[in-house]
Design a protein around this motif. Sequence first.
Motif, PDB file in Angstrom:
ATOM      1  N   VAL A 136       2.722  -0.941 -13.194  1.00 47.54           N
ATOM      2  CA  VAL A 136       2.970  -1.886 -14.279  1.00 47.54           C
ATOM      3  C   VAL A 136       1.727  -1.924 -15.149  1.00 47.54           C
ATOM      4  N   VAL A 137       1.885  -1.525 -16.398  1.00 50.61           N
ATOM      5  CA  VAL A 137       0.784  -1.521 -17.366  1.00 50.61           C
ATOM      6  C   VAL A 137       0.822  -2.843 -18.114  1.00 50.61           C
ATOM      7  N   VAL A 138      -0.282  -3.574 -18.079  1.00 55.47           N
ATOM      8  CA  VAL A 138      -0.298  -4.925 -18.649  1.00 55.47           C
ATOM      9  C   VAL A 138      -1.405  -5.057 -19.690  1.00 55.47           C
ATOM     10  N   ASP A 139      -1.133  -5.853 -20.698  1.00 57.61           N
ATOM     11  CA  ASP A 139      -2.154  -6.247 -21.662  1.00 57.61           C
ATOM     12  C   ASP A 139      -1.982  -7.729 -21.952  1.00 57.61           C
ATOM     13  N   VAL A 184       0.862  -1.179   0.000  1.00 57.26           N
ATOM     14  CA  VAL A 184       0.000   0.000   0.000  1.00 57.26           C
ATOM     15  C   VAL A 184       0.898   1.228   0.000  1.00 57.26           C
ATOM     16  N   SER A 185       0.960   1.886  -1.139  1.00 57.71           N
ATOM     17  CA  SER A 185       1.908   2.986  -1.316  1.00 57.71           C
ATOM     18  C   SER A 185       1.271   4.324  -0.964  1.00 57.71           C
ATOM     19  N   GLU A 186       2.055   5.177  -0.320  1.00 56.27           N
ATOM     20  CA  GLU A 186       1.622   6.541  -0.036  1.00 56.27           C
ATOM     21  C   GLU A 186       2.412   7.545  -0.868  1.00 56.27           C
ATOM     22  N   LEU A 187       3.130   7.046  -1.871  1.00 52.92           N
ATOM     23  CA  LEU A 187       3.902   7.930  -2.744  1.00 52.92           C
ATOM     24  C   LEU A 187       2.967   8.833  -3.546  1.00 52.92           C
ATOM     25  N   PRO A 188       3.422  10.030  -3.886  1.00 60.07           N
ATOM     26  CA  PRO A 188       2.628  10.832  -4.825  1.00 60.07           C
ATOM     27  C   PRO A 188       2.538  10.114  -6.169  1.00 60.07           C
ATOM     28  N   LEU A 189       1.456  10.353  -6.901  1.00 56.29           N
ATOM     29  CA  LEU A 189       1.226   9.634  -8.141  1.00 56.29           C
ATOM     30  C   LEU A 189       2.385   9.778  -9.117  1.00 56.29           C
ATOM     31  N   HIS A 190       3.001  10.959  -9.165  1.00 60.63           N
ATOM     32  CA  HIS A 190       4.071  11.151 -10.145  1.00 60.63           C
ATOM     33  C   HIS A 190       5.340  10.377  -9.775  1.00 60.63           C
ATOM     34  N   THR A 233       6.558  -0.469 -17.681  1.00 58.14           N
ATOM     35  CA  THR A 233       6.583   0.167 -16.365  1.00 58.14           C
ATOM     36  C   THR A 233       6.512   1.681 -16.513  1.00 58.14           C
ATOM     37  N   ILE A 234       5.673   2.285 -15.678  1.00 57.34           N
ATOM     38  CA  ILE A 234       5.669   3.745 -15.522  1.00 57.34           C
ATOM     39  C   ILE A 234       6.255   4.059 -14.155  1.00 57.34           C
ATOM     40  N   GLU A 235       7.233   4.933 -14.140  1.00 59.00           N
ATOM     41  CA  GLU A 235       7.834   5.357 -12.867  1.00 59.00           C
ATOM     42  C   GLU A 235       8.361   6.772 -13.029  1.00 59.00           C
ATOM     43  N   ASP A 236       8.134   7.597 -12.014  1.00 60.07           N
ATOM     44  CA  ASP A 236       8.516   9.007 -12.108  1.00 60.07           C
ATOM     45  C   ASP A 236       7.893   9.658 -13.338  1.00 60.07           C
ATOM     46  N   SER A 237       6.635   9.290 -13.625  1.00 66.95           N
ATOM     47  CA  SER A 237       5.872   9.851 -14.738  1.00 66.95           C
ATOM     48  C   SER A 237       6.558   9.670 -16.084  1.00 66.95           C
ATOM     49  N   ALA A 238       7.223   8.548 -16.259  1.00 67.40           N
ATOM     50  CA  ALA A 238       7.879   8.236 -17.530  1.00 67.40           C
ATOM     51  C   ALA A 238       7.793   6.738 -17.772  1.00 67.40           C
ATOM     52  N   ILE A 239       7.774   6.352 -19.040  1.00 64.55           N
ATOM     53  CA  ILE A 239       7.763   4.943 -19.416  1.00 64.55           C
ATOM     54  C   ILE A 239       9.207   4.444 -19.474  1.00 64.55           C
ATOM     55  N   ALA A 240       9.469   3.350 -18.776  1.00 67.15           N
ATOM     56  CA  ALA A 240      10.814   2.760 -18.778  1.00 67.15           C
ATOM     57  C   ALA A 240      10.981   1.926 -20.052  1.00 67.15           C
ATOM     58  N   SER A 244       4.135  -3.681  -7.142  1.00 69.48           N
ATOM     59  CA  SER A 244       3.468  -2.522  -7.736  1.00 69.48           C
ATOM     60  C   SER A 244       2.011  -2.801  -8.091  1.00 69.48           C
ATOM     61  N   PRO A 245       1.183  -1.758  -8.100  1.00 70.17           N
ATOM     62  CA  PRO A 245      -0.179  -1.900  -8.631  1.00 70.17           C
ATOM     63  C   PRO A 245      -0.135  -2.045 -10.146  1.00 70.17           C
ATOM     64  N   LEU A 246      -1.198  -2.620 -10.704  1.00 66.26           N
ATOM     65  CA  LEU A 246      -1.276  -2.850 -12.133  1.00 66.26           C
ATOM     66  C   LEU A 246      -2.311  -1.941 -12.781  1.00 66.26           C
ATOM     67  N   LEU A 247      -2.034  -1.580 -14.023  1.00 62.74           N
ATOM     68  CA  LEU A 247      -2.933  -0.789 -14.837  1.00 62.74           C
ATOM     69  C   LEU A 247      -3.270  -1.565 -16.094  1.00 62.74           C
ATOM     70  N   ALA A 248      -4.502  -1.447 -16.554  1.00 65.26           N
ATOM     71  CA  ALA A 248      -4.885  -2.047 -17.825  1.00 65.26           C
ATOM     72  C   ALA A 248      -6.102  -1.309 -18.335  1.00 65.26           C
ATOM     73  N   PHE A 249      -6.368  -1.436 -19.625  1.00 62.58           N
ATOM     74  CA  PHE A 249      -7.589  -0.881 -20.195  1.00 62.58           C
ATOM     75  C   PHE A 249      -8.646  -1.975 -20.165  1.00 62.58           C
ATOM     76  N   HIS A 250      -9.788  -1.687 -19.518  1.00 61.15           N
ATOM     77  CA  HIS A 250     -10.776  -2.716 -19.161  1.00 61.15           C
ATOM     78  C   HIS A 250     -10.096  -3.763 -18.275  1.00 61.15           C
ATOM     79  N   ALA A 251      -9.601  -3.282 -17.151  1.00 57.76           N
ATOM     80  CA  ALA A 251      -8.730  -4.070 -16.282  1.00 57.76           C
ATOM     81  C   ALA A 251      -9.404  -5.285 -15.672  1.00 57.76           C
ATOM     82  N   SER A 252     -10.728  -5.264 -15.516  1.00 61.44           N
ATOM     83  CA  SER A 252     -11.382  -6.391 -14.853  1.00 61.44           C
ATOM     84  C   SER A 252     -11.153  -7.696 -15.610  1.00 61.44           C
ATOM     85  N   PHE A 253     -11.092  -7.626 -16.940  1.00 61.51           N
ATOM     86  CA  PHE A 253     -10.848  -8.841 -17.729  1.00 61.51           C
ATOM     87  C   PHE A 253      -9.445  -9.369 -17.466  1.00 61.51           C
TER      88      PHE A 253
END
Length: 232
Positions: free
Chosen positions: A40-43, A29-35, A63-70, A120-129
């Motif tokens: 981890v963006v997954v498809d 559970v992160s308390e970091l600012p969003l930026h 991976t997105i970190e420090d508001s940039a794509i690695a 890390s938390p994960l991100l996806a488009f229509h993530a529930s699937f």
Amino acid sequence: MKIFKWFRKGPELRAKDALRLGALAAPVVSELPLHKQRFVVVDLETSGLNTLKDKILSIGAVTIEDSAIALGHQFSCTLRRQNLTVSESVLIHQIPPSEVAAGIRPEKALLSFMEYVGSSPLLAFHASFDQRMLVREMEDAFAYQLRHPFYDVAEIAPLLYPEHNMRNPGLDDWVDFFGLQVLQRHNASADAMVTAELMLILLKRAEQQGIEDLATLDISLQNWRRRQQSGL
């Protein structure tokens, strides 16, 4: 009276797989600012849309970190599946059966992906699937309960840009809305990259709207869902 407790017997694991499984990081559970937050963006590309029986064919992640794509630290793999039926889904994703037959052992691929994810938390488009597919595959392969939070970019985008005036917009609709230049779509790695590019725009917008961390984002999304349900 005797009370019997029934436990589901886990799958037999290779020794090396068991060691890797035991070393997987738990979500934090992160308390970091969003930026500053690592996402981890997954498809996933799958054999179909039935989350109870279809299989993951390929995983793409960035991976997105420090508001940039690695860009130098991406994840991509095709999972080995025997006797794959060539469905409409497989044809759309242009994954030849020969590539699937020669892919990585599914257990190894899933463990490698979870090691990439870390805490890390994960991100996806229509993530529930994607979440349901990964939860079930990890349960089937390892009797492992995937507890990492998933955030749905398909919810975050309209939350932050309510003026979009699109009806049930998909990923391509948001690409057009923001004028993003996309060279490739409909494979896991390319779609993960497009989703990550979209998320960078959303992170900047969130900061402008005072959404500073994951806790604030969670509250904002809950309120947005209530408004959608009430028709406001």
